[in-house]
Every structure is written in structure tokens, then in C-alpha cells.
Design a protein around this motif. Structure first.
Motif, short mmCIF file in Angstrom:
data_model
loop_
_atom_site.label_atom_id
_atom_site.label_comp_id
_atom_site.label_asym_id
_atom_site.label_seq_id
_atom_site.Cartn_x
_atom_site.Cartn_y
_atom_site.Cartn_z
N GLY A 57 9.95 -5.81 2.71
CA GLY A 57 8.53 -5.81 2.36
C GLY A 57 7.67 -4.93 3.23
O GLY A 57 6.46 -4.87 3.04
N ALA A 58 8.24 -4.23 4.18
CA ALA A 58 7.45 -3.34 5.03
C ALA A 58 6.87 -2.19 4.23
O ALA A 58 5.84 -1.63 4.60
N ALA A 59 7.51 -1.84 3.13
CA ALA A 59 7.02 -0.79 2.24
C ALA A 59 7.63 -1.02 0.86
O ALA A 59 8.65 -1.71 0.74
N GLU A 60 7.01 -0.45 -0.15
CA GLU A 60 7.57 -0.52 -1.49
C GLU A 60 8.53 0.65 -1.66
O GLU A 60 8.12 1.81 -1.68
N VAL A 61 9.81 0.36 -1.74
CA VAL A 61 10.83 1.39 -1.88
C VAL A 61 11.03 1.65 -3.38
O VAL A 61 11.44 0.77 -4.11
N LYS A 62 10.70 2.85 -3.81
CA LYS A 62 10.81 3.22 -5.23
C LYS A 62 12.18 3.81 -5.56
O LYS A 62 12.70 3.58 -6.64
N LEU A 63 12.72 4.62 -4.64
CA LEU A 63 13.97 5.33 -4.89
C LEU A 63 14.76 5.40 -3.60
O LEU A 63 14.22 5.71 -2.55
N LEU A 64 16.04 5.08 -3.68
CA LEU A 64 16.94 5.11 -2.54
C LEU A 64 18.08 6.06 -2.88
O LEU A 64 18.91 5.78 -3.75
N LEU A 65 18.09 7.22 -2.22
CA LEU A 65 19.13 8.23 -2.46
C LEU A 65 20.27 8.05 -1.48
O LEU A 65 20.05 7.85 -0.28
N SER A 66 21.48 8.12 -1.96
CA SER A 66 22.68 7.97 -1.14
C SER A 66 23.22 9.36 -0.81
O SER A 66 23.63 10.09 -1.71
N VAL A 67 23.21 9.72 0.48
CA VAL A 67 23.62 11.07 0.88
C VAL A 67 24.77 11.00 1.89
O VAL A 67 25.02 9.98 2.50
N GLN A 116 24.79 -2.48 -2.28
CA GLN A 116 25.00 -3.83 -1.75
C GLN A 116 23.73 -4.37 -1.10
O GLN A 116 23.37 -5.53 -1.32
N LEU A 117 23.05 -3.54 -0.32
CA LEU A 117 21.82 -3.99 0.32
C LEU A 117 20.75 -4.35 -0.69
O LEU A 117 20.05 -5.36 -0.54
N VAL A 118 20.62 -3.56 -1.73
CA VAL A 118 19.60 -3.82 -2.76
C VAL A 118 19.89 -5.14 -3.48
O VAL A 118 18.95 -5.86 -3.85
N GLN A 119 21.15 -5.50 -3.65
CA GLN A 119 21.50 -6.76 -4.31
C GLN A 119 20.93 -7.97 -3.57
O GLN A 119 20.65 -9.00 -4.17
N PHE A 120 20.77 -7.85 -2.25
CA PHE A 120 20.27 -8.96 -1.44
C PHE A 120 18.78 -8.84 -1.15
O PHE A 120 18.25 -9.59 -0.34
N SER A 121 18.12 -7.92 -1.81
CA SER A 121 16.71 -7.65 -1.57
C SER A 121 15.86 -8.18 -2.73
O SER A 121 16.31 -8.22 -3.87
N ALA A 122 14.62 -8.53 -2.42
CA ALA A 122 13.68 -8.91 -3.47
C ALA A 122 13.22 -7.68 -4.24
O ALA A 122 12.82 -7.79 -5.40
N GLN A 123 13.29 -6.51 -3.62
CA GLN A 123 12.92 -5.27 -4.29
C GLN A 123 14.12 -4.73 -5.07
O GLN A 123 15.26 -4.97 -4.71
N ASP A 174 0.80 -1.22 0.00
CA ASP A 174 0.00 0.00 0.00
C ASP A 174 0.83 1.27 0.00
O ASP A 174 0.35 2.31 -0.41
N THR A 175 2.06 1.20 0.47
CA THR A 175 2.86 2.40 0.66
C THR A 175 4.13 2.34 -0.18
O THR A 175 4.93 1.42 -0.04
N ALA A 176 4.29 3.32 -1.07
CA ALA A 176 5.52 3.44 -1.85
C ALA A 176 6.29 4.64 -1.31
O ALA A 176 5.71 5.69 -1.07
N ILE A 177 7.60 4.46 -1.08
CA ILE A 177 8.37 5.54 -0.46
C ILE A 177 9.68 5.80 -1.18
O ILE A 177 10.18 4.98 -1.93
N VAL A 178 10.21 6.99 -0.92
CA VAL A 178 11.54 7.41 -1.35
C VAL A 178 12.36 7.62 -0.09
O VAL A 178 11.89 8.23 0.87
N ILE A 179 13.58 7.11 -0.06
CA ILE A 179 14.43 7.19 1.13
C ILE A 179 15.73 7.89 0.78
O ILE A 179 16.32 7.63 -0.27
N ASP A 180 16.19 8.77 1.67
CA ASP A 180 17.57 9.26 1.55
C ASP A 180 18.32 8.69 2.74
O ASP A 180 17.84 8.69 3.86
#
Length: 87
Positions: free
Chosen positions: A32-42, A57-64, A2-8
Motif C-alpha cells: 500500500g505504499a504506492a499503487e503499482v499499476k505494472l510490474l515488469l520482470s527483467v 508469486q508476490l502479487v498472489q499474496f498482495s491486495a493489489q 496518490d502515487t501510481a507507479i510502474v516497476i521493473d
């Protein structure tokens, strides 16, 4: 999901200094706690370049498979430096 998010994130998982709080949060969200659409590295606890490497590296081990992109590399005008904010 239900929830799509952008993370920095200043993910310092693979850095020589800094904490790993962002990495733990990212693992939870990417599991799976949320749908992560964009992950910004700051910058913050580490350089934006190091944060980017850790986030990829984290995304490589993720289903998303969110887009991992470069974010802020330094504080904006008038903002405190990371050393003043992060201990």
C-alpha cells in the motif's frame, strides 16, 4: 493512493542465486505504499523468466493486482552484462 507507479524488477526471490532486495521492496510497495499499476520482470540477478515467476508469486499474496509482464531478457546494445553490474 496518490502515487501510481510502474516497476521493473529482477526479483530473485525463488532463484537458486541472486539477492532478494527487489522482493523486499515489492512487498513494501504492494502493501500500500504506492499503487503499482505494472510490474515488469527483467533479467539481472536472475533470468527474466525466474523474475517473472517470483513477481507473480508476490502479487498472489498482495491486495493489489498489478499487471505482471515480461520485460527485458538481455542487456540492450552497448550495455554491460548483468554479471558486470550485479555481484
Amino acid at each position: 493512493m496518490d502515487t501510481a507507479i510502474v516497476i521493473d524488477s529482477d526479483n530473485a526471490l525463488a532463484a537458486s542465486r541472486g539477492d532478494v532486495d527487489d522482493a523486499y521492496a515489492l512487498v513494501l510497495l504492494l502493501s500500500g505504499a504506492a499503487e503499482v499499476k505494472l510490474l515488469l520482470s527483467v533479467f539481472g540477478n536472475t533470468s527474466s523468466k525466474q523474475a517473472h515467476a517470483g513477481n507473480e508469486q508476490l502479487v498472489q499474496f498482495s491486495a493489489q493486482r498489478p499487471v505482471v509482464a515480461a520485460g527485458a531478457t538481455a542487456p540492450g546494445p552497448g550495455a554491460p552484462s548483468a554479471e558486470l553490474v550485479h555481484v
